[in-house]
Design an enzyme around this catalytic site. Sequence first.
Site, mmCIF file in Angstrom:
data_model
loop_
_atom_site.group_PDB
_atom_site.id
_atom_site.type_symbol
_atom_site.label_atom_id
_atom_site.label_comp_id
_atom_site.label_asym_id
_atom_site.label_seq_id
_atom_site.Cartn_x
_atom_site.Cartn_y
_atom_site.Cartn_z
ATOM 1 N N GLU A 1 0.513 -0.788 -0.229
ATOM 2 C CA GLU A 1 0.102 -0.231 0.093
ATOM 3 C C GLU A 1 0.706 1.510 -0.143
ATOM 4 O O GLU A 1 2.231 1.347 1.090
ATOM 5 C CB GLU A 1 -0.994 -0.094 0.853
ATOM 6 C CG GLU A 1 -1.804 1.319 1.553
ATOM 7 C CD GLU A 1 -2.844 1.167 2.264
ATOM 8 O OE1 GLU A 1 -3.332 0.376 3.089
ATOM 9 O OE2 GLU A 1 -3.081 2.168 3.171
ATOM 10 N N GLU B 1 -2.604 11.325 2.717
ATOM 11 C CA GLU B 1 -4.071 11.006 3.662
ATOM 12 C C GLU B 1 -4.383 12.122 4.636
ATOM 13 O O GLU B 1 -3.140 12.752 4.440
ATOM 14 C CB GLU B 1 -4.307 9.799 4.573
ATOM 15 C CG GLU B 1 -4.311 8.690 3.565
ATOM 16 C CD GLU B 1 -4.455 7.243 4.680
ATOM 17 O OE1 GLU B 1 -5.125 6.683 4.930
ATOM 18 O OE2 GLU B 1 -3.533 7.313 4.907
#
Length: 279
Positions: free
Chosen positions: A154, A159
């Site tokens: 990932e 974010e």
Amino acid sequence: MTRQFRSLLCLLFIVSVSVQAQKKREYFGWGLVWADEFNVDGAPDKNNWTFEKGFVRNHELQWYQPENAYCKKGKLIIEARRENRPNPNYDPNSQDWKKNRKEIEYTASSLKTQGLHSWKYGRIEMRARIDTRAGLWPAFWTLGVEGEWPRNGEIDIMEFYRGMLLANIAWGSETRFKGVWQDLKKPIETFEDRRWGKKFHVWRMDWDEKAIRLYVDNELLNFVELSQTVNRDGSGKNPFMQPHYLLLNLAVGGDNGGDPSGTKFPSKYEIDYVRVYQR
């Protein structure tokens, strides 16, 4: 034609060229291999994006549905809304958090290129404006096409939650479903611009066979050498030496997103473009 008029036309031409050069950014040694500029109003291009649906991960509060993503005036808008309706999968006897919630309280969208587009190595870039209010969790990230999480790898190019901007890389540990994280958390209050959260910014990943570098507005946030990212399950596989697909989503609450109860909805995550370059 007067001299002043010719001068005005020349100035307008220069401005137009400058705007187009900024819009279609070029990098020496890199070629544009894929992009979505979101220039057609309406639903996102089905040739580029599919949707996640329902309650998906991290005990998040939102129900994902396609209706909350739309293109308007050259932007992709992912909208989180406060709604209230029954959970169609509700089962009061279930131990699954996705089913034992009686109601849907928020809706949003999560788009991905899985099954349509994926890339091994490259420069991946997004220009966007995120909502930095409490309880919101926008993201721009990748997952490897093969393997279960986190052994597929990932990469969180962007974010945001709880006042912090994140740039993370995760791969497999010795324990199934537990990741090894190379993470970075930068409080947005550390940016000199007091209006940082109100503006558009450019997030970028540079990824090759040796390393991954994550940036915002050309500031390096995180760096990891791929020699460190071999899964620790004994397989010898490196999840960052395979193609990855892209995800764009706006989550609400959940394990990390914080408390949205005091935030006014709807919330908008605005994406100007997503581009992929390769050498």
